[in-house]
Design a protein around this motif. Structure first.
Motif, mmCIF file in Angstrom:
data_model
loop_
_atom_site.group_PDB
_atom_site.id
_atom_site.type_symbol
_atom_site.label_atom_id
_atom_site.label_comp_id
_atom_site.label_asym_id
_atom_site.label_seq_id
_atom_site.Cartn_x
_atom_site.Cartn_y
_atom_site.Cartn_z
ATOM 1 N N HIS A 88 0.783 -1.237 0.000
ATOM 2 C CA HIS A 88 0.000 0.000 0.000
ATOM 3 C C HIS A 88 0.815 1.288 0.000
ATOM 4 O O HIS A 88 0.239 2.372 -0.080
ATOM 5 N N VAL A 89 2.139 1.213 0.096
ATOM 6 C CA VAL A 89 2.915 2.433 0.284
ATOM 7 C C VAL A 89 2.829 3.376 -0.914
ATOM 8 O O VAL A 89 2.828 4.604 -0.745
ATOM 9 N N GLU A 90 2.730 2.839 -2.130
ATOM 10 C CA GLU A 90 2.650 3.739 -3.281
ATOM 11 C C GLU A 90 1.371 4.568 -3.256
ATOM 12 O O GLU A 90 1.379 5.741 -3.652
ATOM 13 N N LYS A 91 0.310 3.983 -2.777
ATOM 14 C CA LYS A 91 -0.929 4.744 -2.613
ATOM 15 C C LYS A 91 -0.740 5.827 -1.565
ATOM 16 O O LYS A 91 -1.219 6.954 -1.719
ATOM 17 N N GLN A 92 -0.041 5.497 -0.479
ATOM 18 C CA GLN A 92 0.206 6.477 0.577
ATOM 19 C C GLN A 92 1.116 7.603 0.083
ATOM 20 O O GLN A 92 0.917 8.769 0.420
ATOM 21 N N LEU A 93 2.110 7.267 -0.730
ATOM 22 C CA LEU A 93 3.000 8.291 -1.271
ATOM 23 C C LEU A 93 2.268 9.235 -2.215
ATOM 24 O O LEU A 93 2.677 10.387 -2.393
ATOM 25 N N ALA A 94 1.189 8.735 -2.833
ATOM 26 C CA ALA A 94 0.437 9.534 -3.798
ATOM 27 C C ALA A 94 -0.728 10.294 -3.171
ATOM 28 O O ALA A 94 -1.440 11.012 -3.873
ATOM 29 N N ASP A 122 5.759 -10.562 0.887
ATOM 30 C CA ASP A 122 5.079 -11.771 0.438
ATOM 31 C C ASP A 122 3.771 -11.469 -0.276
ATOM 32 O O ASP A 122 3.184 -12.366 -0.902
ATOM 33 N N LEU A 123 3.315 -10.214 -0.221
ATOM 34 C CA LEU A 123 2.031 -9.837 -0.827
ATOM 35 C C LEU A 123 2.186 -9.216 -2.208
ATOM 36 O O LEU A 123 1.183 -8.853 -2.831
ATOM 37 N N VAL A 124 3.421 -9.075 -2.684
ATOM 38 C CA VAL A 124 3.638 -8.468 -4.000
ATOM 39 C C VAL A 124 4.554 -9.361 -4.828
ATOM 40 O O VAL A 124 5.263 -10.213 -4.295
ATOM 41 N N THR A 125 4.534 -9.153 -6.127
ATOM 42 C CA THR A 125 5.387 -9.934 -7.013
ATOM 43 C C THR A 125 6.807 -9.363 -7.004
ATOM 44 O O THR A 125 7.036 -8.234 -6.550
ATOM 45 N N ASP A 126 7.748 -10.135 -7.533
ATOM 46 C CA ASP A 126 9.131 -9.665 -7.611
ATOM 47 C C ASP A 126 9.226 -8.403 -8.465
ATOM 48 O O ASP A 126 9.991 -7.485 -8.151
ATOM 49 N N ARG A 127 8.472 -8.331 -9.532
ATOM 50 C CA ARG A 127 8.498 -7.147 -10.392
ATOM 51 C C ARG A 127 7.938 -5.941 -9.651
ATOM 52 O O ARG A 127 8.513 -4.843 -9.731
ATOM 53 N N GLU A 128 6.825 -6.129 -8.964
ATOM 54 C CA GLU A 128 6.241 -5.021 -8.200
ATOM 55 C C GLU A 128 7.207 -4.535 -7.121
ATOM 56 O O GLU A 128 7.328 -3.333 -6.871
ATOM 57 N N LEU A 129 7.906 -5.482 -6.500
ATOM 58 C CA LEU A 129 8.855 -5.125 -5.449
ATOM 59 C C LEU A 129 10.032 -4.337 -6.032
ATOM 60 O O LEU A 129 10.472 -3.332 -5.440
ATOM 61 N N GLU A 131 10.015 -2.475 -8.733
ATOM 62 C CA GLU A 131 9.524 -1.151 -9.122
ATOM 63 C C GLU A 131 9.331 -0.264 -7.891
ATOM 64 O O GLU A 131 9.617 0.936 -7.932
ATOM 65 N N LEU A 132 8.855 -0.871 -6.795
ATOM 66 C CA LEU A 132 8.672 -0.114 -5.566
ATOM 67 C C LEU A 132 10.007 0.395 -5.038
ATOM 68 O O LEU A 132 10.128 1.549 -4.614
ATOM 69 N N GLU A 133 11.014 -0.460 -5.048
ATOM 70 C CA GLU A 133 12.329 -0.054 -4.567
ATOM 71 C C GLU A 133 12.899 1.069 -5.429
ATOM 72 O O GLU A 133 13.555 1.990 -4.926
ATOM 73 N N THR A 134 12.656 1.022 -6.731
ATOM 74 C CA THR A 134 13.083 2.109 -7.616
ATOM 75 C C THR A 134 12.391 3.409 -7.231
ATOM 76 O O THR A 134 13.016 4.477 -7.195
ATOM 77 N N HIS A 194 5.490 4.846 -11.721
ATOM 78 C CA HIS A 194 4.192 5.285 -11.203
ATOM 79 C C HIS A 194 4.207 6.805 -11.163
ATOM 80 O O HIS A 194 4.574 7.416 -10.173
ATOM 81 N N GLN A 195 3.800 7.418 -12.271
ATOM 82 C CA GLN A 195 3.957 8.854 -12.432
ATOM 83 C C GLN A 195 3.017 9.668 -11.548
ATOM 84 O O GLN A 195 3.154 10.884 -11.458
ATOM 85 N N HIS A 196 2.061 9.015 -10.891
ATOM 86 C CA HIS A 196 1.158 9.766 -10.026
ATOM 87 C C HIS A 196 1.825 10.128 -8.698
ATOM 88 O O HIS A 196 1.319 10.944 -7.955
ATOM 89 N N ILE A 197 2.972 9.499 -8.407
ATOM 90 C CA ILE A 197 3.708 9.832 -7.196
ATOM 91 C C ILE A 197 4.538 11.074 -7.460
ATOM 92 O O ILE A 197 5.118 11.233 -8.543
ATOM 93 N N ASP A 198 4.589 11.985 -6.479
ATOM 94 C CA ASP A 198 5.303 13.245 -6.630
ATOM 95 C C ASP A 198 6.761 12.990 -7.009
ATOM 96 O O ASP A 198 7.557 12.515 -6.215
ATOM 97 N N GLY A 199 7.112 13.302 -8.254
ATOM 98 C CA GLY A 199 8.468 13.098 -8.725
ATOM 99 C C GLY A 199 9.395 14.241 -8.389
ATOM 100 O O GLY A 199 10.562 14.233 -8.795
#
Length: 331
Positions: A88-94, A122-129, A131-134, A194-199
């Protein structure tokens, strides 16, 4: 509240009274008195871990502890650890920014962190993880990112960080990339999927040649103008007032004519650690025995900035101008 181990080995929870219930929002003196009371009641501690709420501003807590001279001999700020929910952190960041603020709390907590624990992997895929770290590193490229499930994490990776230490081996190691590649991750080249997050919140690293001594007076003036005036040093109308917001500054520099705060002794040459939180900063000499090993192919000396609306090109030109002047003075 705080938890300690009783004489019989059982965990004992006790409470400190904060009138409004929040350490980071408590008047500074009251928050410090609460910690002083803890020290008086329980004696010396190996470590004090402050767990704030999800809405806390870590910068306020860091400034309160870091700048307090009364606690300086007994307590030092070790570092800031932020745990994020991988799901859920990307939603929180946005999320929208509160009125009167420039960032939401999730953005601040990631930006101030020295360690970011990504939980619930354990709740996200390796790709999602990945991208999140990026995304996280695009906000704070100097933090070390750790993965966990069910909040399991090696304590050695989140305790005794030494992020705000003066002359410790841990500080020198972290800043030179021996233990963790602090400056190797220049996230200015990273782009979130995820361009909706403040870049506009980013990290940038500024380098200094290994063999060049920088005048402390020049460096100090540069940092003061950057932090206190919120402007690109030496620039005129480069950035509108209030646009640029500095959160963290970290540096390891080869300095000439350095005088520690409160001392009369002048160091003709010294390796200096600089730490800054918002408009506050301090500097410390790294003892010769802990000087970083110099690699002829690269310099360990860097200055890292984390903030919002950083004018990367303008800041780099300003810093390069300082380095060029130092080189001219040395020739």
């Amino acid at each position: 509240s705080f938890t300690s181990v009783g004489n019989n080995g059982e965990m004992v929870e006790e409470w400190l009274d904060l009138k409004n219930g929040c350490l980071c929002c408590t008047v500074k003196d009251k928050g410090l008195r609460a910690i002083e009371s803890l020290m008086q009641r329980k004696g010396k501690f190996d470590y004090i871990l402050l767990e704030t709420t999800g809405l806390a501003d870590p910068g306020r807590v860091a400034a309160m502890l870091w700048s307090n001279e009364e606690l300086g001999s007994d307590i030092r700020l070790d570092g800031i650890v932020t745990m994020v929910d991988a799901k859920h952190v990307e939603k929180q960041l946005a999320e929208s920014v509160p009125a009167g603020e420039t960032m939401n709390e999730a953005q601040k907590q990631v930006a101030f962190a020295d360690r970011i624990v990504v939980n619930k992997t354990d709740l996200v895929t390796d790709r999602e993880l990945a991208e999140l770290e990026t995304t996280l590193l695009s906000i704070n490229g100097s933090a070390r990112v750790l993965r966990s499930s069910f909040a399991r994490v090696d304590l050695d990776s989140v305790l005794n960080i030494g992020a705000y230490a003066d002359s410790s081996t841990a500080t020198a190691a972290a800043l030179t990339g021996v233990e963790a590649p602090l400056f190797a991750r220049n996230a200015t080249t990273a782009h979130s999927h995820h361009q909706h997050i403040d870049g506009n919140i980013s990290t940038m690293a500024l380098s200094a040649p290994a063999v060049l001594l920088l005048s402390w007076r020049m460096v100090e003036d540069w940092i003061q103008e950057l932090l206190w005036d919120s402007r690109v040093p030496g620039a005129t109308n480069e950035e509108p007032s209030g646009t640029m917001e500095l959160l963290r500054l970290k540096a390891l520099l080869n300095i000439s004519d350095y005088t520690p705060v409160g001392e009369d002794k002048v160091h003709p040459q010294a390796v200096v650690v600089v730490q800054g939180v918002r408009e506050m900063f301090d500097s410390f000499v790294v003892p010769p025995a802990q000087d970083p090993t110099i690699d002829a192919s690269s310099s360990p000396y860097k200055l890292v900035l984390i903030g919002r609306n950083l004018p990367h090109d303008s800041l780099r030109r300003s810093w390069d101008s300082l380095v060029a002047k130092a080189a001219a003075d040395a020739s």
